[in-house]
Design a protein around this motif. Structure first.
Motif, PDB file in Angstrom:
ATOM      1  N   GLY A  62       9.120  -0.172   4.949  1.00 52.29           N
ATOM      2  CA  GLY A  62       8.890   0.494   3.665  1.00 52.29           C
ATOM      3  C   GLY A  62       7.569   0.068   3.049  1.00 52.29           C
ATOM      4  N   ASN A  63       7.272  -1.228   3.114  1.00 49.39           N
ATOM      5  CA  ASN A  63       6.024  -1.707   2.513  1.00 49.39           C
ATOM      6  C   ASN A  63       4.805  -1.327   3.348  1.00 49.39           C
ATOM      7  OD1 ASN A  63       7.051  -2.742   0.139  1.00 49.39           O
ATOM      8  ND2 ASN A  63       7.612  -4.688   1.099  1.00 49.39           N
ATOM      9  N   VAL A  64       4.984  -1.234   4.659  1.00 47.42           N
ATOM     10  CA  VAL A  64       3.876  -0.740   5.482  1.00 47.42           C
ATOM     11  C   VAL A  64       3.543   0.692   5.042  1.00 47.42           C
ATOM     12  CG1 VAL A  64       3.177  -0.058   7.821  1.00 47.42           C
ATOM     13  CG2 VAL A  64       4.321  -2.241   7.464  1.00 47.42           C
ATOM     14  N   GLU A  65       4.572   1.511   4.838  1.00 47.20           N
ATOM     15  CA  GLU A  65       4.378   2.896   4.358  1.00 47.20           C
ATOM     16  C   GLU A  65       3.701   2.907   2.997  1.00 47.20           C
ATOM     17  OE1 GLU A  65       5.732   6.231   4.958  1.00 47.20           O
ATOM     18  OE2 GLU A  65       6.388   5.799   7.007  1.00 47.20           O
ATOM     19  N   ASN A  66       4.203   2.084   2.071  1.00 50.49           N
ATOM     20  CA  ASN A  66       3.661   2.087   0.703  1.00 50.49           C
ATOM     21  C   ASN A  66       2.192   1.673   0.682  1.00 50.49           C
ATOM     22  OD1 ASN A  66       6.101   2.876  -0.321  1.00 50.49           O
ATOM     23  ND2 ASN A  66       6.733   0.796  -0.921  1.00 50.49           N
ATOM     24  N   LEU A  67       1.866   0.623   1.421  1.00 53.01           N
ATOM     25  CA  LEU A  67       0.470   0.173   1.423  1.00 53.01           C
ATOM     26  C   LEU A  67      -0.422   1.205   2.109  1.00 53.01           C
ATOM     27  CD1 LEU A  67       0.564  -3.680   2.057  1.00 53.01           C
ATOM     28  CD2 LEU A  67       0.623  -2.432  -0.085  1.00 53.01           C
ATOM     29  N   ALA A  68       0.083   1.821   3.178  1.00 53.83           N
ATOM     30  CA  ALA A  68      -0.698   2.872   3.848  1.00 53.83           C
ATOM     31  C   ALA A  68      -0.952   4.012   2.861  1.00 53.83           C
ATOM     32  CB  ALA A  68       0.033   3.381   5.085  1.00 53.83           C
TER      33      ALA A  68
END
Ligand code: HEC
Length: 140
Positions: free
Chosen positions: A90-96
């Motif tokens: 989820g955080n990889v998605e958000n930062l991307a």
């Protein structure tokens, strides 16, 4: 005899010239490699192979205009970002998403410009590299 000396001198000149010019022949490959290596090295205890591509893309983009690994500059340091967010999908998605579309108000008043030319998978690789910099040992 005289001409032999002249030929000899010419050869010396040629040799000196070719030795001198050789290191300058491939200059464009050197900075790219060392920029990536310095990103990776300043990242400390990073599983280098897994995140090398993300680090390389960060070095190749404009990210270091506003970010450093260790110190806050215009944007938060990558170490701070890693300390704030758990390393999960989820955080990889958000930062991307932040990297691609820009961000404002999450860390302060300064704004991150969007990067519309980036592919999502590349932005996600960059996010993974950044999240890998966590040294707070929080439970992931
Ligand atoms: C013009 C300056 C600037 C550039 C260029 C820039 N950033 Fe940022 N970045 C910022 C600022 C300022 C913030 C904090 C934004 C905020 O408070 O919401 C930020 C925040 C971030 C965050 C945290 C986002 C979040 O959701 O918490 C990440 C990750 C990030 N940047 C990565 C990158 C990457 C990767 C690049 C290169 C592709 C990049 N930045 C280029 C200024 C910049």
């Amino acid at each position: 005899m005289k001409s032999t000396v002249i030929v000899y001198i010419c050869c010396l000149c040629l040799l000196a010239f070719s030795c001198d010019s050789r290191p300058k022949q491939n200059p464009k490959y050197t900075p790219a490699t060392s920029a990536t290596d310095s990103v990776i090295n300043s990242g400390g205890k990073v599983a280098v192979e897994n995140y090398r591509e993300g680090a390389r893309m960060i070095a190749a983009n404009d990210c270091f205009t506003c970010h450093r690994v260790e110190e806050k500059t215009i944007g938060p340091s990558y170490r701070e970002v890693a300390a704030r967010y758990h390393f999960n999908d989820g955080n990889v998605e958000n930062l991307a998403h932040s990297i691609m579309y820009g961000a404002k108000g999450l860390w302060g008043e300064r704004e991150m410009t969007p990067h519309p030319g980036l592919e999502k998978r590349d932005a996600m690789e960059m996010a993974r590299y950044i999240l890998s910099l966590d040294t707070t040992n929080k439970a992931n």
